[in-house]
Design an enzyme around this catalytic site. Sequence first.
Site, PDB file in Angstrom:
ATOM      1  N   LYS A   6      88.931  61.841  50.175  1.00 51.45           N
ATOM      2  CA  LYS A   6      87.903  62.869  50.411  1.00 51.45           C
ATOM      3  C   LYS A   6      88.608  64.205  50.726  1.00 51.45           C
ATOM      4  CE  LYS A   6      84.799  59.172  51.575  1.00 51.45           C
ATOM      5  NZ  LYS A   6      83.584  58.711  52.245  1.00 51.45           N
ATOM      6  N   HIS A  94      80.197  60.150  43.263  1.00 55.04           N
ATOM      7  CA  HIS A  94      80.277  59.700  44.659  1.00 55.04           C
ATOM      8  C   HIS A  94      79.002  60.145  45.385  1.00 55.04           C
ATOM      9  CE1 HIS A  94      81.514  59.184  48.796  1.00 55.04           C
ATOM     10  NE2 HIS A  94      82.419  58.346  48.333  1.00 55.04           N
TER      11      HIS A  94
END
Length: 251
Positions: A6, A94
């Site tokens: 991330k 995502h």
Amino acid sequence: MAGNWKMNLNHLEAIAQVQKLAFGLSDKDFAAVEVAVLPPFTDLRSVQTLVDGDKLKIKYGAQDVSAHDSGAYTGEISGAMLAKLNCTYVVIGHSERRQYHGEDDATCNAKVKAAYRHGLTPILCVGEGLEVRKAGGQVAHTLAQLDGALKDIPAEQAASVVIAYEPVWAIGTGEVATPDDAQEVCGAIRARLAELYDADLADGVRIQYGGSVKSGNVAAIMAQPDVDGALVGGAALDSDEFTKIVRFRDQ
Ligand SMILES: O=C(CO)COP(=O)(O)O
């Protein structure tokens, strides 16, 4: 086993992190498990240089890709640019991109096509939120996302796709899905792939579970017949923990 970092770790931290992983893992680990890291865009050149220079067996990829190939799309990164950095994978759809950037199934479908145009393997993320789960709609919701993202994707391409089932309520919450929860939806994903394409293709597609995976819960999840791997968020930022996850068989 893929680590989705991330928006964490700058390019210098990325080098240290990949070095630690390479140091902690053996040829035996790499023979048993494919290991990939998915750092921020700004880290990819450094990771490429390290992986190439030290001939590491760690694969890497990006967390997103533009649906477009080039041009006036300020802030976007094309599949061609990622391919030039020898990325193997790219995460598409995502839940954080769906939630914060308004990406819908049509966007994901365009990005899956962009990935394949440039020889990248999509890790397509699907999964339901808490309300849908409470209403028992997890399978229908997740399969609709799968259908949408794979629309018009031919079998030759779909054969290599990686599907990550990430129930949104289990991401970053510590609330891991039970192995049975993971199996229910991962099994349904494989069955739908068999309907969309054929059973051989479906058997060959790798399906990951993602959502609060840790070294302590990974083995039970991996024991499920339709879970082939994990997409790991927070625990992938700790190299010892991620190494243990890769070594889930030793537990
Ligand atoms: O979103 C995830 C991986 O893509 C999962 O994140 P966590 O492992 O931090 O729950």
